[in-house]
Design a protein around this motif. Structure first.
Motif, PDB file in Angstrom:
ATOM      1  N   UNK A   1       0.880  -1.172   0.000  1.00  0.00           N
ATOM      2  CA  UNK A   1       0.000   0.000   0.000  1.00  0.00           C
ATOM      3  C   UNK A   1       0.920   1.225   0.000  1.00  0.00           C
ATOM      4  N   UNK A   2       1.206   1.795  -1.153  1.00  0.00           N
ATOM      5  CA  UNK A   2       2.209   2.874  -1.219  1.00  0.00           C
ATOM      6  C   UNK A   2       1.837   4.105  -0.423  1.00  0.00           C
ATOM      7  N   UNK A   3       0.542   4.297  -0.137  1.00  0.00           N
ATOM      8  CA  UNK A   3       0.133   5.463   0.628  1.00  0.00           C
ATOM      9  C   UNK A   3       0.261   5.303   2.126  1.00  0.00           C
ATOM     10  N   UNK A   4       0.620   4.111   2.583  1.00  0.00           N
ATOM     11  CA  UNK A   4       0.790   3.846   4.017  1.00  0.00           C
ATOM     12  C   UNK A   4       2.254   3.989   4.376  1.00  0.00           C
ATOM     13  N   UNK A   5       2.541   4.766   5.410  1.00  0.00           N
ATOM     14  CA  UNK A   5       3.917   5.008   5.836  1.00  0.00           C
ATOM     15  C   UNK A   5       4.140   4.478   7.253  1.00  0.00           C
ATOM     16  N   UNK A   6       5.323   4.733   7.769  1.00  0.00           N
ATOM     17  CA  UNK A   6       5.636   4.287   9.128  1.00  0.00           C
ATOM     18  C   UNK A   6       4.733   4.969  10.149  1.00  0.00           C
ATOM     19  N   UNK A   7       4.282   6.180   9.833  1.00  0.00           N
ATOM     20  CA  UNK A   7       3.375   6.874  10.747  1.00  0.00           C
ATOM     21  C   UNK A   7       2.032   6.151  10.842  1.00  0.00           C
ATOM     22  N   UNK A   8       1.527   5.659   9.713  1.00  0.00           N
ATOM     23  CA  UNK A   8       0.273   4.909   9.721  1.00  0.00           C
ATOM     24  C   UNK A   8       0.394   3.612  10.496  1.00  0.00           C
ATOM     25  N   UNK A   9       1.522   2.930  10.336  1.00  0.00           N
ATOM     26  CA  UNK A   9       1.756   1.689  11.087  1.00  0.00           C
ATOM     27  C   UNK A   9       1.781   1.983  12.586  1.00  0.00           C
ATOM     28  N   UNK A  10       2.462   3.037  12.967  1.00  0.00           N
ATOM     29  CA  UNK A  10       2.532   3.402  14.384  1.00  0.00           C
ATOM     30  C   UNK A  10       1.156   3.768  14.929  1.00  0.00           C
ATOM     31  N   UNK A  11       0.339   4.412  14.106  1.00  0.00           N
ATOM     32  CA  UNK A  11      -1.021   4.767  14.544  1.00  0.00           C
ATOM     33  C   UNK A  11      -1.842   3.525  14.845  1.00  0.00           C
ATOM     34  N   UNK A  12      -1.773   2.522  13.976  1.00  0.00           N
ATOM     35  CA  UNK A  12      -2.521   1.289  14.192  1.00  0.00           C
ATOM     36  C   UNK A  12      -2.080   0.613  15.483  1.00  0.00           C
ATOM     37  N   UNK A  13      -0.784   0.509  15.686  1.00  0.00           N
ATOM     38  CA  UNK A  13      -0.270  -0.221  16.852  1.00  0.00           C
ATOM     39  C   UNK A  13      -0.548   0.522  18.151  1.00  0.00           C
TER      40      UNK A  13
END
Length: 599
Positions: A552-564
Motif C-alpha cells: 500500500x504505497x500510501x501507508x507510511x511508518x506513521x500509519x503503522x505506528x497509529x494502528x499499533x
C-alpha cells in the motif's frame, strides 16, 4: 469496606474454585491470580487444560509445571510452538472459549532441548489424572517415555502421537495399561509396525472408538485385521496409506459394525473393499474418499444402497466416478446433509441435479474445480434443498448468475456463501442474495471480476447479520460498495478488501464509523489507501486484532505506528520492513510480521 477482606474470610475454597472454573476470559483469570497467594493457588488448582510449546522446552520446565497444576486432565505439547514464549490453558471440556496462561522464566535457567523421555516421566508423575495427552512432533520421545505415561496415567482416554518416533513397545504398554482409551491418532509415526498397533487393539479393543493412521509405512492390513477382530465399538477410522489394501478394509467392515465415520486415502483399495463397507456398515454417517484411482461407480452404488444413514460425503480427485454413482447416493441417502465434490472431472450437471431433487435435507454443498457442473444443477438444489445454509464454489467456470439467483430464491436460510474464481458470476446473482437471504453471516466473492458496487449495496441493505466479508480481487468494487456494507452491517468482524484498486480513505472512515466490532482487516495492494484512512479506521475499531497492509504505497511508518498505538488488542500487523520505525519495532516487535520487497 477498605482494609477488610470480605471474600477470603467468607467464601470456602470449593466455591472459589467453582468461580474460577467458570471464568472464560484470560484477562479475568490472570487478574484473579494476582490478587493474593490464596487466589493464585486456587486458580492453579482450577486449571484442567495446559498447552505447552515443545521447542526449547526442557524436561525440568515440564516438571515445574506439573508440580504447580496438579488437576490437569488435558495436556497439549507441540514441538512446533516455542517453549520459551507461551504456555497455555486451551479449551476446557465445555465449549467455553480458550484461555491462555503465560509463564515467564529465564531461558538459560533450564536446559535448551526438546521434550525427551525424562519429560514424559515428569508428565506421568505430575499429571496422574490425565485423560487427554497430545504430543505433536516430539521427536525425542521414545517408547520408554510412553511406557512411563502408560504406567502412571491409567485414566487416559485420548492419545495423539503425531510425528512422534515411538516404537511398538510404548504402544503395547498403552494397550496393556490404559484400559479406558477411546481415541488414538497415529500420524507420521514412522517407528510403529503392525506389532504395536495389534497389541493396542487387543488391550483397548473394548473401549477404542476412534483410530487415525497416516504415513506409517510399516502398518499394513495385519493391523486392520486386529482392529476388526478386537475393536467392536469403533466408530471413527481415518486411514492414509499406500500399503493398506482391500483385506484390511474388509476386515474392519466385517468386525466394526458400529462404524459411523470413515476417511480413506488408500490408493491400493478397490471396489471390493468399498462394496463391503456399503453392505456391512449400515450405520455409516460420514464418508470421505481421497485420490482413489482403483474404484468406480460400483462402490458408490453399494454405499447408496446400504448406507441409508449417510449424512456427509466428500469425494476428492476420484477420477473414475461419474453421475451414475452420485445418482445412486442421492437415491439411497436421503439424509445427506453435506456434500463436497472436489476435482472429480466426470461428475457433471446431471449428478448434482439428482442431489437437488432427492436430498431435501442438504445443508452444505461444496463444488471445487467442477468444470462440467452448470446452472441447472444449482437450480435443482435451489428448488429442492430449502434448508441449505452453506454453498462453496471454486473454479466452476460454467456456473453463473442464474444459478446463484436460484439458490437465493429457494434457500432463504443461507448463512455462508463462498465463491472464488467463478467468472460467470456477477452482480445480478449477489444482488439476489442480498434481496432474499437476510440471515447471511459470511460472504466471500474472491476474484469475481463481474461483481460491482451495486451488489454490495444490496448486501448492505438486506443482510444486517453479516460478520465476514471477503471481496479480494473484485476490481469493480470501490467506496460505494464498502460504504454500503459499513452502514448496513454493524456486526462485521472480518473484512478483506485486498487488491481493490479504487478503494479510498473515505470507505475506511465509513468502516471505522459503522463497524466498531471489526477484528481483522486485509488491505494489501490497495494503492489509494493512506495513513489518513487508517487513522479514521482505528479511531472507532478498538477491537482490531490483525491488520494486513503490504504493498500500500500510501501507508507510511506513521500509519503503522497509529494502528499499533491505538488498537490495544492488536496481535498481528503484516507490513513491509522498511515501513516500521525503530521506535515501533522496539515497542511492538513481537506482533509485526514482515514482507520484504527488496528481492
Amino acid at each position: 469496606m477498605r482494609g477488610h477482606d470480605l471474600i477470603n474470610s467468607v467464601l470456602p475454597d470449593e466455591l472459589m474454585l467453582e468461580i474460577f472454573r467458570n471464568l472464560d476470559s484470560k484477562s479475568s483469570r490472570d487478574a484473579c491470580s494476582l490478587v493474593c497467594r490464596r487466589w493464585l493457588t486456587l486458580e492453579r488448582l482450577s486449571r484442567d487444560t495446559i498447552r505447552i510449546g515443545g521447542s526449547d522446552c526442557s524436561d525440568s520446565l515440564v516438571n515445574l509445571i506439573a508440580s504447580r497444576f496438579v488437576n490437569v486432565t488435558n495436556l497439549y505439547i507441540d514441538e512446533r510452538l516455542s517453549g520459551a514464549h507461551l504456555f497455555g490453558a486451551g479449551r476446557r471440556h465445555s465449549v467455553r472459549q480458550s484461555t491462555w496462561l503465560r509463564l515467564h522464566f529465564v531461558a538459560d535457567k533450564f536446559e535448551s532441548y526438546s521434550l525427551s523421555d525424562a519429560g514424559l516421566a515428569a508428565v506421568a508423575d505430575g499429571f496422574t489424572k490425565l485423560e487427554k495427552l497430545t504430543l505433536i512432533w516430539c521427536s525425542n520421545a521414545t517408547s520408554a517415555g510412553l511406557t512411563f505415561v502408560a504406567q502412571k496415567c491409567r485414566f487416559l482416554k485420548s492419545l495423539d502421537l503425531q510425528g512422534c518416533y515411538v516404537g511398538d513397545q510404548g504402544l503395547s504398554a498403552i494397550g496393556m495399561c490404559c484400559k479406558q482409551l477411546e481415541v488414538l491418532n497415529l500420524r507420521f509415526c514412522e517407528g510403529l509396525t503392525d506389532t504395536g498397533l495389534a497389541d493396542l487393539a487387543f488391550g483397548c479393543g473394548k473401549t477404542l472408538k476412534s483410530l487415525g493412521v497416516a504415513a506409517c509405512a510399516k502398518i499394513s492390513d495385519v493391523s486392520l485385521e486386529a482392529v476388526g477382530s478386537h475393536c467392536k465399538i469403533l466408530e471413527t477410522l481415518s486411514l492414509d496409506s499406500e500399503y493398506i489394501c482391500n483385506k484390511g478394509i474388509i476386515a474392519v467392515a466385517k468386525g466394526c459394525l458400529l462404524l459411523k465415520n470413515l476417511n480413506l486415502q488408500c490408493i491400493m483399495v478397490t471396489d471390493e473393499a468399498l462394496s463391503a463397507v456399503g453392505s456391512l456398515c449400515v450405520l455409516l454417517e460420514s464418508l470421505a474418499l481421497y485420490s482413489f484411482q482403483r474404484f468406480s461407480d460400483k462402490s458408490l452404488c453399494a454405499i447408496g444402497k446400504g448406507c441409508t444413514n449417510l449424512k456427509s460425503l466428500l469425494l476428492s480427485d476420484c477420477y473414475f466416478l461419474s453421475d451414475k454413482g452420485l445418482e445412486a447416493v442421492a437415491a439411497g441417502c436421503s439424509e445427506l446433509a453435506r456434500l463436497e465434490v472436489n476435482g472429480c472431472h466426470n461428475i457433471s450437471t446431471y449428478g448434482l441435479e439428482s442431489i437437488g431433487r432427492l436430498c431435501r435435507r442438504l445443508k452444505e454443498l461444496a463444488l471445487l474445480y467442477c468444470q462440467k457442473v452448470g446452472d441447472e444443477a444449482l437450480s435443482e438444489v435451489g428448488k429442492g434443498c430449502k434448508y441449505l445454509q452453506a454453498l462453496h464454489l471454486v473454479d466452476c467456470s460454467v456456473i453463473g448468475d442464474d444459478a446463484i439467483c436460484s439458490i437465493a430464491v429457494g434457500c432463504k436460510n443461507l448463512k455462508k456463501l463462498h465463491i472464488r474464481r467463478c467468472y460467470e458470476v456477477g452482480s445480478k446473482g449477489i444482488i439476489a442474495i442480498g434481496d432474499n437471504c437476510r440471515y447471511l453471516t459470511d460472504l466471500s466473492i474472491r476474484f469475481c471480476d463481474r461483481v460491482g458496487d451495486e451488489a454490495l449495496v444490496a448486501i448492505g441493505n438486506g443482510c444486517p447479520l453479516l460478520c465476514h466479508l471477503n471481496v479480494s480481487g473484485c476490481h469493480q468494487i470501490g467506496d460505494t460498495g464498502i460504504t454500503a456494507i459499513a452502514r448496513g452491517c454493524p456486526r462485521l468482524t472480518y473484512l478483506d478488501v485486498s487488491v481493490l484498486q479504487n478503494l479510498q480513505d473515505m470507505a475506511l472512515a465509513e468502516v471505522g464509523e459503522g463497524c466498531p466490532l471489526l477484528q481483522d482487516i486485509v488491505l494489501s495492494h490497495c494503492r489509494e489507501i493512506t495513513d489518513v484512512g487508517l487513522a479514521h479506521l482505528v479511531k472507532r475499531c478498538r477491537w482490531l486484532e490483525s491488520c494486513h497492509m503490504v504493498y500500500c504505497p500510501g501507508v507510511s511508518s506513521a500509519g503503522v505506528a497509529t494502528v499499533i498505538s491505538t488498537c490495544i488488542n492488536i496481535k498481528k500487523v503484516l507490513i513491509e520492513k522498511s515501513k516500521v520505525s525503530e521506535r515501533t519495532r522496539r515497542r511492538a516487535g513481537s506482533i509485526i510480521s514482515y514482507l520484504s520487497v527488496d528481492l
